[in-house]
Write a protein that holds these residues in place. Structure first.
Motif, PDB file in Angstrom:
ATOM      1  N   GLU A 139       0.796  -1.512   0.021  1.00 20.91           N
ATOM      2  CA  GLU A 139       0.107   0.010  -0.013  1.00 20.91           C
ATOM      3  C   GLU A 139       0.900   1.368  -0.077  1.00 20.91           C
ATOM      4  O   GLU A 139       0.723   2.066  -0.730  1.00 20.91           O
ATOM      5  CB  GLU A 139      -0.854   0.059   1.238  1.00 20.91           C
ATOM      6  N   ALA A 140       1.759   1.349   0.887  1.00 22.03           N
ATOM      7  CA  ALA A 140       2.776   2.299   0.711  1.00 22.03           C
ATOM      8  C   ALA A 140       3.498   2.809  -0.339  1.00 22.03           C
ATOM      9  O   ALA A 140       3.374   3.671  -0.872  1.00 22.03           O
ATOM     10  CB  ALA A 140       3.844   2.214   1.973  1.00 22.03           C
ATOM     11  N   LEU A 141       3.913   1.663  -1.336  1.00 20.28           N
ATOM     12  CA  LEU A 141       4.636   1.908  -2.606  1.00 20.28           C
ATOM     13  C   LEU A 141       3.531   2.328  -3.439  1.00 20.28           C
ATOM     14  O   LEU A 141       4.052   3.061  -4.370  1.00 20.28           O
ATOM     15  CB  LEU A 141       5.124   0.507  -2.867  1.00 20.28           C
ATOM     16  N   THR A 142       2.507   1.701  -3.536  1.00 20.17           N
ATOM     17  CA  THR A 142       1.493   2.133  -4.387  1.00 20.17           C
ATOM     18  C   THR A 142       1.077   3.658  -4.112  1.00 20.17           C
ATOM     19  O   THR A 142       0.797   4.530  -5.084  1.00 20.17           O
ATOM     20  CB  THR A 142       0.043   1.242  -4.225  1.00 20.17           C
ATOM     21  N   GLN A 143       0.809   3.983  -2.906  1.00 22.06           N
ATOM     22  CA  GLN A 143       0.541   5.624  -2.577  1.00 22.06           C
ATOM     23  C   GLN A 143       1.603   6.318  -2.950  1.00 22.06           C
ATOM     24  O   GLN A 143       1.526   7.512  -3.422  1.00 22.06           O
ATOM     25  CB  GLN A 143       0.423   5.610  -0.953  1.00 22.06           C
ATOM     26  N   ALA A 144       2.996   5.991  -2.928  1.00 24.32           N
ATOM     27  CA  ALA A 144       3.912   6.812  -3.252  1.00 24.32           C
ATOM     28  C   ALA A 144       3.881   6.960  -4.952  1.00 24.32           C
ATOM     29  O   ALA A 144       4.191   7.975  -5.355  1.00 24.32           O
ATOM     30  CB  ALA A 144       5.316   6.306  -2.923  1.00 24.32           C
ATOM     31  N   TRP A 145       3.513   5.787  -5.552  1.00 28.31           N
ATOM     32  CA  TRP A 145       3.345   5.878  -6.846  1.00 28.31           C
ATOM     33  C   TRP A 145       2.366   6.826  -7.445  1.00 28.31           C
ATOM     34  O   TRP A 145       2.501   7.606  -8.220  1.00 28.31           O
ATOM     35  CB  TRP A 145       3.301   4.541  -7.454  1.00 28.31           C
ATOM     36  N   VAL A 146       1.225   6.833  -6.828  1.00 25.53           N
ATOM     37  CA  VAL A 146       0.025   7.536  -6.942  1.00 25.53           C
ATOM     38  C   VAL A 146       0.485   9.244  -6.737  1.00 25.53           C
ATOM     39  O   VAL A 146       0.343  10.035  -7.615  1.00 25.53           O
ATOM     40  CB  VAL A 146      -1.255   7.383  -6.129  1.00 25.53           C
ATOM     41  N   ASP A 147       1.174   9.424  -5.688  1.00 20.48           N
ATOM     42  CA  ASP A 147       1.648  10.769  -5.260  1.00 20.48           C
ATOM     43  C   ASP A 147       2.827  11.192  -6.109  1.00 20.48           C
ATOM     44  O   ASP A 147       2.479  12.422  -6.825  1.00 20.48           O
ATOM     45  CB  ASP A 147       2.275  10.787  -3.701  1.00 20.48           C
ATOM     46  N   ALA A 148       3.475  10.493  -6.738  1.00 22.60           N
ATOM     47  CA  ALA A 148       4.749  10.948  -7.554  1.00 22.60           C
ATOM     48  C   ALA A 148       4.177  10.845  -8.903  1.00 22.60           C
ATOM     49  O   ALA A 148       4.738  11.928  -9.534  1.00 22.60           O
ATOM     50  CB  ALA A 148       5.985  10.013  -7.467  1.00 22.60           C
ATOM     51  N   MET A 149       3.706  10.060  -9.485  1.00 22.54           N
ATOM     52  CA  MET A 149       3.388   9.813 -10.732  1.00 22.54           C
ATOM     53  C   MET A 149       2.035  10.393 -11.260  1.00 22.54           C
ATOM     54  O   MET A 149       1.786  11.372 -11.985  1.00 22.54           O
ATOM     55  CB  MET A 149       3.669   8.475 -11.452  1.00 22.54           C
ATOM     56  N   VAL A 150       1.068   9.837 -10.652  1.00 20.02           N
ATOM     57  CA  VAL A 150      -0.462  10.000 -11.067  1.00 20.02           C
ATOM     58  C   VAL A 150      -0.700  11.578 -10.695  1.00 20.02           C
ATOM     59  O   VAL A 150      -1.157  12.202 -11.718  1.00 20.02           O
ATOM     60  CB  VAL A 150      -1.395   9.103 -10.491  1.00 20.02           C
ATOM     61  N   VAL A 151      -0.478  11.783  -9.532  1.00 17.15           N
ATOM     62  CA  VAL A 151      -0.754  13.177  -9.126  1.00 17.15           C
ATOM     63  C   VAL A 151       0.301  14.205  -9.487  1.00 17.15           C
ATOM     64  O   VAL A 151       0.128  15.352  -9.897  1.00 17.15           O
ATOM     65  CB  VAL A 151      -1.257  13.432  -7.325  1.00 17.15           C
ATOM     66  N   GLY A 152       1.483  13.960  -8.845  1.00 22.42           N
ATOM     67  CA  GLY A 152       2.732  14.660  -9.287  1.00 22.42           C
ATOM     68  C   GLY A 152       2.960  15.066 -10.723  1.00 22.42           C
ATOM     69  O   GLY A 152       3.305  16.153 -11.114  1.00 22.42           O
ATOM     70  N   MET A 153       2.552  14.104 -11.703  1.00 20.81           N
ATOM     71  CA  MET A 153       2.702  14.468 -13.023  1.00 20.81           C
ATOM     72  C   MET A 153       1.225  15.027 -13.756  1.00 20.81           C
ATOM     73  O   MET A 153       1.240  15.025 -15.137  1.00 20.81           O
ATOM     74  CB  MET A 153       3.485  13.287 -13.888  1.00 20.81           C
ATOM     75  N   ASN A 154       0.442  14.704 -12.874  1.00 20.74           N
ATOM     76  CA  ASN A 154      -1.183  15.299 -13.359  1.00 20.74           C
ATOM     77  C   ASN A 154      -1.501  14.318 -14.459  1.00 20.74           C
ATOM     78  O   ASN A 154      -2.125  14.725 -15.425  1.00 20.74           O
ATOM     79  CB  ASN A 154      -1.166  16.641 -13.675  1.00 20.74           C
ATOM     80  N   LEU A 155      -1.054  13.043 -14.289  1.00 16.75           N
ATOM     81  CA  LEU A 155      -1.392  12.019 -15.499  1.00 16.75           C
ATOM     82  C   LEU A 155      -3.082  11.897 -15.531  1.00 16.75           C
ATOM     83  O   LEU A 155      -3.548  11.393 -16.424  1.00 16.75           O
ATOM     84  CB  LEU A 155      -0.908  10.559 -15.094  1.00 16.75           C
ATOM     85  N   CYS A 156      -3.603  12.059 -14.416  1.00 20.72           N
ATOM     86  CA  CYS A 156      -5.404  12.029 -14.042  1.00 20.72           C
ATOM     87  C   CYS A 156      -5.363  13.125 -13.709  1.00 20.72           C
ATOM     88  O   CYS A 156      -5.411  13.442 -12.503  1.00 20.72           O
ATOM     89  CB  CYS A 156      -5.539  10.814 -13.410  1.00 20.72           C
ATOM     90  N   PRO A 157      -6.562  13.940 -14.504  1.00 21.46           N
ATOM     91  CA  PRO A 157      -7.139  14.978 -13.812  1.00 21.46           C
ATOM     92  C   PRO A 157      -7.836  14.939 -12.642  1.00 21.46           C
ATOM     93  O   PRO A 157      -8.116  16.145 -11.893  1.00 21.46           O
ATOM     94  CB  PRO A 157      -7.811  15.661 -15.037  1.00 21.46           C
ATOM     95  N   PHE A 158      -8.430  13.807 -12.528  1.00 19.65           N
ATOM     96  CA  PHE A 158      -9.234  13.939 -11.006  1.00 19.65           C
ATOM     97  C   PHE A 158      -8.620  13.115  -9.863  1.00 19.65           C
ATOM     98  O   PHE A 158      -9.084  12.869  -8.896  1.00 19.65           O
ATOM     99  CB  PHE A 158     -10.582  13.044 -11.457  1.00 19.65           C
TER     100      PHE A 158
END
Length: 194
Positions: free
Chosen positions: A15-34
């Protein structure tokens, strides 16, 4: 991040690794606007299914579908079902994605919820496995994202041209390159190719 699964992750580590990925990539790079609002409001649920059999994944998906249906959007907006020990092969993962989509459609919830897909070996159709653009959908573990259609529609109404999102993300991957991806999310170094 070992995609051969020779290392076992605890549910907490996965879970921690997945959350870090979401924070760094998905949110951090705005790959997904929502993604940013649900992360900020803590209305994203990470469901970690540690079983390695397909039946365990199906049961976990149905449980998460029940959970999100029984919740208000301001409590639980979206669920990311993560399967660290199951579906290491991408083709096998795609077969499971078809099964889960079928369950969603047969339940009558196909227009209410939508599935998005992420996998360590994600490969777009017609794209070479080592093409950097595949990394828009590559995650630490095989994952299924259960999204509320209504929420997504509202966000996309305020987004200039939603159809440009995939191409924008692919361009971003090309600009970043291998080194940029690893800098953004160091665990990618364990399995990203030159």
């Amino acid at each position: 991040m070992n995609t051969t699964h020779s290392l076992k992750y605890s549910p907490e580590n996965a879970e921690a690794l997945t959350q870090a990925w979401v924070d760094a990539m998905v949110v951090g790079m705005n790959l997904c606007p929502f993604a940013a609002p649900v992360v900020k409001q803590a209305t994203i649920h990470y469901a970690i299914e540690m079983g390695d059999k397909e039946e365990a994944v199906i049961q976990a998906f149905l449980a998460e579908l029940d959970r999100i249906q029984a919740s208000e959007e301001d409590e639980l907006a979206t669920t990311l079902l993560v399967t660290p020990n199951a579906l290491p092969d991408f083709e096998q993962y795609l077969d499971m994605l078809d099964i889960l989509q079928g369950l969603l459609d047969r339940s009558g919830l196909g227009g209410v919820f939508q599935l998005a897909s992420f996998h360590p070996h994600y490969q777009f159709a017609g794209v070479e496995p080592d093409d950097i653009t595949n990394w828009t959908n590559r995650s630490p573990f095989p994952s299924f994202h259960l999204i509320r259609e209504g929420m997504m529609s509202r966000v996309l109404m305020n987004y200039g041209d939603p159809d440009e999102i995939p191409e924008r993300n692919m361009t971003l991957m090309r600009e970043l390159g291998r080194d940029g991806l690893i800098e953004r999310f160091p665990p990618f170094a364990d399995y990203i190719r030159d």
